[in-house]
Design an enzyme around this catalytic site. Sequence first.
Site, PDB file in Angstrom:
ATOM      1  N   HIS A 145      -4.607  41.561  11.009  1.00 59.84           N
ATOM      2  CA  HIS A 145      -3.241  41.562  10.431  1.00 59.84           C
ATOM      3  C   HIS A 145      -1.835  41.588  11.488  1.00 59.84           C
ATOM      4  O   HIS A 145      -0.942  41.271  10.968  1.00 59.84           O
ATOM      5  CB  HIS A 145      -2.969  42.935   9.384  1.00 59.84           C
ATOM      6  CG  HIS A 145      -3.426  42.607   8.221  1.00 59.84           C
ATOM      7  ND1 HIS A 145      -4.828  42.143   7.743  1.00 59.84           N
ATOM      8  CD2 HIS A 145      -2.853  42.877   6.762  1.00 59.84           C
ATOM      9  CE1 HIS A 145      -4.908  41.945   6.402  1.00 59.84           C
ATOM     10  NE2 HIS A 145      -3.596  42.514   5.855  1.00 59.84           N
TER      11      HIS A 145
ATOM     12  N   ASP B 129      -7.924  47.489   1.679  1.00 60.51           N
ATOM     13  CA  ASP B 129      -6.802  46.086   1.411  1.00 60.51           C
ATOM     14  C   ASP B 129      -7.288  45.762  -0.308  1.00 60.51           C
ATOM     15  O   ASP B 129      -8.410  45.852  -0.328  1.00 60.51           O
ATOM     16  CB  ASP B 129      -7.330  45.091   2.408  1.00 60.51           C
ATOM     17  CG  ASP B 129      -6.472  43.892   2.101  1.00 60.51           C
ATOM     18  OD1 ASP B 129      -5.646  43.838   3.134  1.00 60.51           O
ATOM     19  OD2 ASP B 129      -6.689  42.888   1.462  1.00 60.51           O
TER      20      ASP B 129
END
Length: 804
Positions: free
Chosen positions: A130, A194
């Site tokens: 990320h 997530d």
Amino acid sequence: MAIVRCSLEGFANRLRFPSFVRSRGFATAITRISASPLEPHNTLDYGARLQKLQRKTAGLTRPLTLSEKILYSHVDEGFEVRSVERGKTMLQLRPDRVACHDATATMALLQFISAGLEKVAIPTTVHSDHLIVSKDGAVADLENAMIEHREVYEFLSSAAKKYGIGYWKAGSGIIHIIIFENYAVPGGLIIGTDSHTPNAGGMGMLGIGVGGADAVDAMAGMSWELTSPKITGVRLTGSLGKSRWASSKDIICKLAGILKVSGGKGKVIEFFGPGVNSLGATAMATVCNMSAEIGSTSCIFPYTAAMGRYLSSTKRADIAEAANAYSIPLLTADEGSDAYYDEVIEIDLDTLEPQINGPFTPDLAHPLSQLRDAVSKNQWPVEISSSMVGSCTNSSYEDLKKVQHLVRQAKAAGVPRVRVPFLVSPGSEQIRATAEADGIFADLRDAGATVLSSSCGPCVGQWDRTDIPKGKKNSVISSYNRNFAGRHDSNPATHSFVTSPELATAFAYAGSLAFNPSTDSITCATSNKDTDAALHFQPPEASELPPVFLPGELKYQAPTTDNASVQVKIDPDSDRLQLIQPFSPWQDDNVQSMPILVKVKGKCTTDHISPAGPWYKYRGHLDNISHNMLTVAVNDFIPSTDPRSIGCAINPVTNKIDSIPAVARDLKHRGVKWCIIGDHNYGEGSSREHAALEPRFLGGVVVIARGFARIHETNLKKQGMLPLTFDNLADYDKIKEGDTVSLFGVREEEMEPGKQVRMLVTRKDGSTWDARLNHSYHTGQLRWLRAGSALNQIKNSARAQTAS
């Protein structure tokens, strides 16, 4: 569709098994194989799992859905499933594994460290995907990330070594793709920090997105709680092969248009029907991945031959063989179980039209044939400023082959290059290496594409965009999964549309949302001034899998057992990492005469509560990242004509307007506890628990909303915040600036599961009015509230066990 319960005995004994499994016994037939080539000591035992399912469901007389089979084969041994009521019963589950990406793993690991535990109790992986900012291309972007995020990567690597965790380094790939390639197994249960963890459903594995505190529970060896989900069946008929331009992305985009962003809350979306067999494994993963955009708990496909092919191609043929043997009793829904879905939706793949969803929300669905009119009617920017392919949703080998096929068509027709910036992200190092060897990326670069690193990039706001000034209206199109305002480039004026990789590619050549590749042609000037090239795309073709996947560069750090001497690297003066300090236990007086920090109006996702983009660097430092709290949320207390209505609040003590986090810090400094008023589906979107940690850290006590997204509500509970919902939704409208809120019925001896809370609102003029509020706590969760957080409760329980 109502759920029917019966008491006939012996249903489990009527489950169907292949004859050779019956003859060899369930516990010994193709049993105890490795669950992953990377984890030889982590075994997968379908025989034992089936026996557990039989024990747990003994006495149930109706056929089981696939979701129930997976959930019931993962409950605690002492848990009784015969009395489970969907939507109400709290399941006690034992996941097979936990996965975290770098932007959430920092806080999850900091919480794990503060719990004082020595090692994770179940297989766990951390994935660095990320933090990498997309700007100049794969090589330069990765080099920059290694410098910019060195401190965080060293922390993650050292913590992984210390606690027995597998660590995937930057550039290895996107978390969900790595899971799919290496760890996803049919019939398994994975939780991940997530929201797109349901991606694993393309491999028949139930994947559920959670906050870091939930992950810590599982990592610590505790059971993990989940309200027994309702089950929505989606019956697929026909075949995508006959739909030409339609792809698996259109299935979930269509479903998002039907169910909307909160229609899947508290539900598992379970696919069935003859159309399932027309999909490849990664195509099914695309559908499951984006099910997060309808708020679902998870999404699942039954085991199919395509899953077996994918397992074999990723060096897991032994798992495919075992799954084939246990397909009917364990990995597919029982015949007739579709009568027990809570609702059924049917999608005909033969007639499914390509979909383009957006802007600003993933559930605003437009069939391709209607997009042009929708753009014109709503006056959205028709010219496309950028097109993007990739993300965890659509970055498979098959996706990239489709893109290549269209690029080659364009070149053959005399249109050598795309008209707008075209960004392409491979899902993993394995996909990148294979695509390079196949010439895919060479063709794409020749056409003007920029190949990004195997990471999330613009999909999660990691896009250093310089071509469009902040505030300028523009339209982008992508094969991503999420398109909230400012999601990709931090520009709230960017209109983002979500579609399939093939349509995103076609639009990159057209440069306009008014283009329909199924009917329109593209003209382009040629070197001969008297002629133009005419390009009419044919629907792309692509093989499901390559002849062989190439491994590429190994960027994996395996778990270690010799960790006594390992020191976790945290600089005490760091502005990126900060050890967690325990929150204070609950105080009854905190909920009397609370000022309202902000009354949030309209959509408030976790992107609004804790924006991403440049804030990613502070995901491991709670004090620093709290400066972003609600900075893009709309405050109903400030007139919409005032630009300060976004991200600002009226200080209830000084009556001055400042940023919401600044006002919260001032109140915290004064010792004033405060609350938030929220609208519908508050906390929609990602699993980031920072959206719950920040208000708790800055002195918040309560969030009262019309409704909550599932993960965010749980995150609030885990961090010791009290989430409540209006019993009468219209009471939200009665809240005015300057009101104070007091709660009654929340003391330890008063608050019980299912029992309402009374809210007394006091106006500026001293007048008052009452309202009733609801909560979703069960008895065990109330202990989190009293302790100040779930982590505090874990510590309290550990101390009590030690003392006894």
